[in-house]
Design an enzyme around this catalytic site. Structure first.
Site, PDB file in Angstrom:
ATOM      1  N   SER A 183      47.887  45.187  43.412  1.00  0.00           N
ATOM      2  CA  SER A 183      46.970  44.568  44.376  1.00  0.00           C
ATOM      3  C   SER A 183      47.804  43.808  45.393  1.00  0.00           C
ATOM      4  O   SER A 183      48.588  42.939  45.030  1.00  0.00           O
ATOM      5  CB  SER A 183      46.045  43.569  43.685  1.00  0.00           C
ATOM      6  OG  SER A 183      45.238  44.238  42.767  1.00  0.00           O
TER       7      SER A 183
ATOM      8  N   ARG B 198      45.020  33.132  39.302  1.00  0.00           N
ATOM      9  CA  ARG B 198      46.263  33.692  39.908  1.00  0.00           C
ATOM     10  C   ARG B 198      47.184  32.597  40.439  1.00  0.00           C
ATOM     11  O   ARG B 198      47.846  32.774  41.464  1.00  0.00           O
ATOM     12  CB  ARG B 198      45.948  34.651  41.065  1.00  0.00           C
ATOM     13  CG  ARG B 198      45.045  35.788  40.719  1.00  0.00           C
ATOM     14  CD  ARG B 198      45.733  36.878  39.940  1.00  0.00           C
ATOM     15  NE  ARG B 198      44.774  37.930  39.661  1.00  0.00           N
ATOM     16  CZ  ARG B 198      43.998  37.947  38.566  1.00  0.00           C
ATOM     17  NH1 ARG B 198      44.100  37.002  37.660  1.00  0.00           N
ATOM     18  NH2 ARG B 198      43.152  38.927  38.373  1.00  0.00           N
TER      19      ARG B 198
ATOM     20  N   GLU C   7      48.699  38.709  47.932  1.00  0.00           N
ATOM     21  CA  GLU C   7      49.043  38.237  46.590  1.00  0.00           C
ATOM     22  C   GLU C   7      50.546  38.460  46.379  1.00  0.00           C
ATOM     23  O   GLU C   7      51.216  37.709  45.677  1.00  0.00           O
ATOM     24  CB  GLU C   7      48.237  39.032  45.569  1.00  0.00           C
ATOM     25  CG  GLU C   7      48.550  38.672  44.143  1.00  0.00           C
ATOM     26  CD  GLU C   7      47.816  39.564  43.147  1.00  0.00           C
ATOM     27  OE1 GLU C   7      46.585  39.472  43.073  1.00  0.00           O
ATOM     28  OE2 GLU C   7      48.484  40.329  42.447  1.00  0.00           O
TER      29      GLU C   7
HETATM   30  P1  NAP Z   1      37.634  45.299  39.740  1.00  0.00           P
HETATM   31  O1  NAP Z   1      37.448  45.369  38.270  1.00  0.00           O
HETATM   32  O2  NAP Z   1      37.070  46.348  40.623  1.00  0.00           O
HETATM   33  O3  NAP Z   1      37.173  43.869  40.246  1.00  0.00           O
HETATM   34  C1  NAP Z   1      37.242  43.514  41.620  1.00  0.00           C
HETATM   35  C2  NAP Z   1      37.009  42.022  41.745  1.00  0.00           C
HETATM   36  O4  NAP Z   1      35.754  41.686  41.184  1.00  0.00           O
HETATM   37  C3  NAP Z   1      38.044  41.184  40.998  1.00  0.00           C
HETATM   38  O5  NAP Z   1      38.307  40.018  41.728  1.00  0.00           O
HETATM   39  C4  NAP Z   1      37.342  40.853  39.708  1.00  0.00           C
HETATM   40  O6  NAP Z   1      37.691  39.607  39.180  1.00  0.00           O
HETATM   41  C5  NAP Z   1      35.906  40.737  40.148  1.00  0.00           C
HETATM   42  N1  NAP Z   1      35.054  40.998  38.983  1.00  0.00           N
HETATM   43  C6  NAP Z   1      34.680  42.202  38.495  1.00  0.00           C
HETATM   44  N2  NAP Z   1      33.879  42.048  37.429  1.00  0.00           N
HETATM   45  C7  NAP Z   1      33.791  40.716  37.203  1.00  0.00           C
HETATM   46  C8  NAP Z   1      33.102  39.935  36.256  1.00  0.00           C
HETATM   47  N3  NAP Z   1      32.338  40.486  35.310  1.00  0.00           N
HETATM   48  N4  NAP Z   1      33.225  38.593  36.325  1.00  0.00           N
HETATM   49  C9  NAP Z   1      33.962  38.031  37.260  1.00  0.00           C
HETATM   50  N5  NAP Z   1      34.625  38.703  38.199  1.00  0.00           N
HETATM   51  C10 NAP Z   1      34.551  40.042  38.187  1.00  0.00           C
HETATM   52  O7  NAP Z   1      39.191  45.188  40.019  1.00  0.00           O
HETATM   53  P2  NAP Z   1      40.373  46.274  39.882  1.00  0.00           P
HETATM   54  O8  NAP Z   1      41.097  46.315  41.148  1.00  0.00           O
HETATM   55  O9  NAP Z   1      39.868  47.540  39.238  1.00  0.00           O
HETATM   56  O10 NAP Z   1      41.348  45.569  38.849  1.00  0.00           O
HETATM   57  C11 NAP Z   1      41.100  45.604  37.466  1.00  0.00           C
HETATM   58  C12 NAP Z   1      41.537  44.307  36.853  1.00  0.00           C
HETATM   59  O11 NAP Z   1      42.933  44.121  37.012  1.00  0.00           O
HETATM   60  C13 NAP Z   1      40.847  43.103  37.513  1.00  0.00           C
HETATM   61  O12 NAP Z   1      40.548  42.182  36.510  1.00  0.00           O
HETATM   62  C14 NAP Z   1      41.909  42.599  38.444  1.00  0.00           C
HETATM   63  O13 NAP Z   1      41.795  41.239  38.700  1.00  0.00           O
HETATM   64  C15 NAP Z   1      43.158  42.884  37.627  1.00  0.00           C
HETATM   65  N6  NAP Z   1      44.381  42.847  38.447  1.00  0.00           N
HETATM   66  C16 NAP Z   1      45.164  41.724  38.343  1.00  0.00           C
HETATM   67  C17 NAP Z   1      46.300  41.589  39.102  1.00  0.00           C
HETATM   68  C18 NAP Z   1      47.137  40.320  38.948  1.00  0.00           C
HETATM   69  O14 NAP Z   1      46.963  39.543  38.034  1.00  0.00           O
HETATM   70  N7  NAP Z   1      48.055  40.091  39.828  1.00  0.00           N
HETATM   71  C19 NAP Z   1      46.665  42.600  39.968  1.00  0.00           C
HETATM   72  C20 NAP Z   1      45.864  43.753  40.039  1.00  0.00           C
HETATM   73  C21 NAP Z   1      44.701  43.848  39.279  1.00  0.00           C
HETATM   74  P3  NAP Z   1      38.987  39.385  38.261  1.00  0.00           P
HETATM   75  O15 NAP Z   1      40.140  39.483  39.191  1.00  0.00           O
HETATM   76  O16 NAP Z   1      38.789  37.990  37.762  1.00  0.00           O
HETATM   77  O17 NAP Z   1      38.971  40.430  37.212  1.00  0.00           O
END
Ligand code: NAP
Length: 337
Positions: free
Chosen positions: A236, A164, A332
């Protein structure tokens, strides 16, 4: 180009918060940006660059200076054998691009479906979701130096991508306006469905098509993220904390079952949503601002929230998480003064 006065900014952000821009202009070309830079210089105005407005918290008071909306368009495809590159104007819709790329059958950004905002914003915070990050497909980023008006092309390495994060968030990088991004896509491949939510969705279907992956990501997101046509939100709101080994060990003492994701550099990422849920912040609402019931990392403006309301609520969340779990959390979303 036209320089407008007193333009309401709240409708131009997905959080739907903010006062008016004292000056406002829309740039559709590089020359428009240069004209805006000259105008700002002539009238001694600060410049605030607005993309899709999906990751900012604007002040309730009027934003002094010139707000410049980046609306540079254009999608140029280049055939490179097994690869295809596509150079895209910063103002194009990110999800519009993902849709076209999936329809054409090119691999690389399907997991990044459904993310609001413009193409130009994606390299700045190295947008990522479901196990993919834009850094893995970015060939180069073109940006214009606000100081000199000169255009420059940054290679992937020069963008200094991290979780990020990128060069464009650094003090030097903030002098640049992203104008065009080139992505490298694969003609053939197999989707990356290793991320938990996708793996569960595709249990029993080891080789989904691109269209199926995009549809799956959109469906998974629709359960976790609020519908932008109904709620004000910037997705987020906080970053997931990343801890060094010592801090993580201390946290684990207190919360032995805390989920953890080790990073390549030895640090450990912990999902903030887990703490928010545990500490009673999931679906919590104060007035017109609250955490989204399905995903507490997301803050929602239920209608009439002001920037002060959102900041106050976010500060109370951060204080509570610090007091109870000892975690320092950061937004963020970018706060604009
Ligand atoms: P989530 O899938 O519930 O995950 C929550 C956290 O756990 C995130 O930090 C995610 O990392 C980490 N995580 C889950 N599985 C993982 C794995 N196998 N290996 C490494 N890290 C893991 O999150 P959510 O809120 O439902 O969001 C879904 C996806 O959308 C996530 O990837 C989240 O990062 C992304 N998202 C990105 C942004 C942005 O770029 N600004 C904003 C909102 C949501 P990661 O963040 O690395 O996935």
């Amino acid at each position: 180009m036209e320089f407008l006065r007193n333009v309401p900014l709240a409708p131009r952000t997905t959080l739907r918060v903010g006062g008016q821009a004292s000056y406002f202009a829309v740039a559709e070309t590089l020359d428009d940006i240069r004209e805006a830079l000259a105008f700002a210089k002539e009238h001694t105005l600060a410049i605030f660059v607005l993309g899709g407005g999906s990751n900012v918290l604007l002040p309730d008071t009027d934003l002094q200076g010139l707000t410049l909306k980046i609306a540079l368009g254009g999608i140029e495809w280049r055939d490179e054998g097994e690869k295809v590159t596509v150079a895209v104007g910063a103002g194009e819709s990110w999800d519009g691009l993902v849709q076209v790329v999936c329809e054409k059958g090119y691999y690389g950004i399907e997991n990044l479906s459904g993310i609001p905002g413009s193409v130009g914003a994606t390299p700045i915070q190295n947008v990522g979701a479901y196990g993919s990050e834009v850094k893995d497909v970015i060939e180069w980023v073109e940006a214009l130096d606000k100081r000199s008006g000169e255009a420059r092309r940054f290679s992937n390495a020069e963008c200094r991508f991290a979780y990020r994060d990128s060069f464009f968030k650094s003090a030097e990088g903030m002098h640049f306006i992203v104008t065009r991004v080139s992505f490298v896509l694969a003609r053939a491949g197999s989707p990356n469905i290793s991320y938990r939510d996708l793996a569960e969705f595709f249990r029993g279907n080891a080789a989904p098509t691109l269209a199926e992956v995009r549809a799956a990501v959109l469906e998974i997101r629709s359960h976790k993220f609020p519908d932008l046509s109904v709620y004000g939100t910037a997705g987020s709101f906080f970053k997931n904390p990343i801890l060094d080994v010592t801090d993580f060990a201390a946290l684990e003492q207190k919360y032995p079952e805390v989920p953890r994701y080790p990073l390549a550099d030895g640090r450990v990422k912990v999902p903030l949503a887990w703490f928010l849920q545990r500490l009673g912040w999931k679906g919590k609402r104060e007035g017109d601002v609250g955490t989204f019931p399905n995903q507490p990392l997301v803050l929602v403006n239920y209608g009439g929230a002001t920037a002060a309301d959102v900041k106050g609520f976010a500060a109370r969340v951060a204080d509570d998480i610090y007091t109870k779990a000892g975690l320092t959390i950061e937004p963020e979303v970018r706060y604009i003064a």
